[in-house]
Design a protein around this motif. Structure first.
Motif, short mmCIF file in Angstrom:
data_model
loop_
_atom_site.label_atom_id
_atom_site.label_comp_id
_atom_site.label_asym_id
_atom_site.label_seq_id
_atom_site.Cartn_x
_atom_site.Cartn_y
_atom_site.Cartn_z
N LEU A 11 5.08 0.87 -3.85
CA LEU A 11 5.31 0.49 -5.23
C LEU A 11 4.00 0.30 -5.96
CD1 LEU A 11 7.29 -0.40 -7.45
CD2 LEU A 11 7.12 -2.73 -6.55
N ALA A 12 3.01 -0.30 -5.31
CA ALA A 12 1.71 -0.51 -5.94
C ALA A 12 0.95 0.79 -6.11
CB ALA A 12 0.87 -1.49 -5.11
N GLY A 13 1.12 1.72 -5.18
CA GLY A 13 0.28 2.91 -5.20
C GLY A 13 0.84 4.11 -5.89
N SER A 14 2.11 4.13 -6.21
CA SER A 14 2.75 5.34 -6.70
C SER A 14 2.15 5.93 -7.97
CB SER A 14 4.26 5.08 -6.91
OG SER A 14 4.46 4.00 -7.80
N PRO A 15 1.64 5.15 -8.94
CA PRO A 15 1.11 5.77 -10.16
C PRO A 15 -0.16 6.59 -9.94
CG PRO A 15 1.63 3.46 -10.52
CD PRO A 15 1.67 3.70 -9.05
N LEU A 16 -0.86 6.44 -8.82
CA LEU A 16 -2.15 7.09 -8.64
C LEU A 16 -2.13 8.19 -7.59
CD1 LEU A 16 -4.43 3.92 -8.76
CD2 LEU A 16 -3.90 5.50 -10.60
N LEU A 17 -0.97 8.71 -7.25
CA LEU A 17 -0.87 9.66 -6.16
C LEU A 17 -1.01 11.12 -6.59
CD1 LEU A 17 2.04 8.11 -4.09
CD2 LEU A 17 -0.40 7.96 -3.67
N VAL A 18 -1.14 11.36 -7.90
CA VAL A 18 -1.20 12.73 -8.40
C VAL A 18 -2.45 13.43 -7.86
CG1 VAL A 18 -1.33 14.15 -10.46
CG2 VAL A 18 0.03 12.05 -10.47
N ASN A 19 -2.26 14.63 -7.29
CA ASN A 19 -3.36 15.46 -6.78
C ASN A 19 -4.12 14.85 -5.62
OD1 ASN A 19 -2.83 17.46 -8.72
ND2 ASN A 19 -4.10 16.40 -10.23
N THR A 79 -2.30 8.44 1.23
CA THR A 79 -2.87 9.78 1.37
C THR A 79 -4.24 9.61 2.01
OG1 THR A 79 -4.10 9.87 -0.72
CG2 THR A 79 -1.74 10.39 -0.81
N ASN A 80 -4.97 10.71 2.15
CA ASN A 80 -6.32 10.63 2.69
C ASN A 80 -7.28 9.92 1.73
OD1 ASN A 80 -8.26 11.27 4.75
ND2 ASN A 80 -9.09 12.83 3.38
N ASN A 81 -6.90 9.83 0.45
CA ASN A 81 -7.77 9.23 -0.55
C ASN A 81 -7.26 7.90 -1.11
OD1 ASN A 81 -8.02 12.48 -1.09
ND2 ASN A 81 -10.00 11.42 -1.25
N PHE A 82 -5.96 7.72 -1.09
CA PHE A 82 -5.41 6.54 -1.76
C PHE A 82 -4.70 5.62 -0.78
CE2 PHE A 82 -2.33 4.10 -4.14
CZ PHE A 82 -3.16 3.53 -5.10
N SER A 83 -4.96 4.31 -0.95
CA SER A 83 -4.27 3.29 -0.17
C SER A 83 -3.88 2.14 -1.08
CB SER A 83 -5.18 2.78 0.97
OG SER A 83 -6.35 2.20 0.45
N THR A 84 -2.97 1.35 -0.61
CA THR A 84 -2.54 0.15 -1.33
C THR A 84 -2.45 -0.98 -0.34
OG1 THR A 84 -0.88 -0.71 -2.88
CG2 THR A 84 -0.09 0.69 -1.09
N GLU A 85 -2.67 -2.21 -0.81
CA GLU A 85 -2.78 -3.33 0.11
C GLU A 85 -2.33 -4.63 -0.53
OE1 GLU A 85 -7.01 -3.08 0.93
OE2 GLU A 85 -7.48 -4.52 -0.67
N VAL A 86 -1.90 -5.54 0.31
CA VAL A 86 -1.65 -6.93 -0.07
C VAL A 86 -2.80 -7.75 0.50
CG1 VAL A 86 -0.11 -8.90 0.15
CG2 VAL A 86 0.84 -6.60 -0.08
N ALA A 87 -3.45 -8.56 -0.34
CA ALA A 87 -4.64 -9.29 0.09
C ALA A 87 -4.55 -10.76 -0.34
CB ALA A 87 -5.89 -8.66 -0.49
N TRP A 88 -5.27 -11.59 0.40
CA TRP A 88 -5.41 -13.01 0.04
C TRP A 88 -6.89 -13.36 0.05
CZ3 TRP A 88 -7.58 -16.89 3.17
CH2 TRP A 88 -7.54 -18.18 2.63
N ASP A 89 -7.37 -14.01 -1.03
CA ASP A 89 -8.76 -14.41 -1.15
C ASP A 89 -8.88 -15.90 -1.43
OD1 ASP A 89 -9.25 -11.74 -0.90
OD2 ASP A 89 -10.24 -11.50 -2.85
N TYR A 90 -9.92 -16.51 -0.87
CA TYR A 90 -10.26 -17.90 -1.16
C TYR A 90 -11.72 -17.95 -1.61
CZ TYR A 90 -11.42 -22.83 -0.58
OH TYR A 90 -11.83 -24.12 -0.80
#
Length: 224
Positions: A11-19, A79-90
């Protein structure tokens, strides 16, 4: 569990998967990442309402020392170029506050945060024979807590908020050690906007204080 996690990350990554180049069959789709480093907050002005020991209507100024932060992420390589992640920062930075009526909170205070991110990361193809891969990213965030602790005459008072939204941008580079382990270094900027922080133990509010933090992070990631 893998199906639910994959759906959230897609869901987070779908808009940037073109090409984008498809993930090769030898690549591991999931990764975990741990990182830590330095954080910076700029000095700023704010307002107050009912702060103990401070005259009504006094304005304030906060000054913040260089601090530190750490975090972790669970990601999925779409893809080989695009990833999406859930992160926590302090993050935490030393803090002092001075009000326009002369009242000073100059003990061992701090300005800290706990934030959950949903990030999209784009990795460029390797640019050197050493396989270094630059990357850029952006994310939306849920603020688990922002906390401003002040001290005066040995007495600590905590002001905080939660449930707010934020965003971040980042840029860095990845150096693969082998097909599973990589080293990472990046610069990040987080903007949580203007906040009203309420006294956790009584009355009083620090109003219109910005939480915009810059950081430099070093980390390690593992694909699986």
């Amino acid at each position: 569990m893998h199906k639910s996690l994959t759906g959230l990350l897609l869901l987070a990554g779908s808009p940037l998967l073109v090409n984008a180049e498809p993930l090769t069959t030898s690549e591991k789709p999931y990764y975990v990442k741990l990182y830590g480093g330095a954080s910076l907050l700029g000095d700023q002005d704010f307002n107050q309402q009912g702060v103990s020991g401070v005259a009504a209507g006094a304005t304030g100024k906060g000054s913040f020392d260089a601090g530190w932060g750490f975090g972790g992420a669970l990601g999925y390589n779409l893809t080989n170029n695009f990833s999406t992640e859930v992160a926590w920062d302090y993050f935490t930075n030393g803090a002092k506050a001075t009000f326009s009526d002369g009242t000073r909170f100059d003990g061992d205070g701090d300005f800290s945060s706990s934030i959950i991110f949903l990030n999209g990361i784009y990795k460029f193809d390797p640019v050197t024979t050493y396989r270094i891969r630059p990357y850029v990213g952006a994310g939306v965030a849920y603020v688990d807590e922002i906390d401003f602790d002040t001290k005066r005459n040995g007495v600590e008072t905590s002001y905080s908020t939660d449930g707010e939204f934020a965003w971040q941008v980042l840029a860095g580079a990845e150096y693969p050690l082998n097909d599973r382990w990589s080293l990472n270094a990046d610069a990040r900027y987080i903007n949580a906007g203007s906040q009203d922080l309420k006294n956790e133990a009584g009355t009083g509010t620090i109003r219109n204080i910005d939480y915009n933090i810059s950081s430099l992070m070093l980390g390690v990631s593992y694909k699986f």
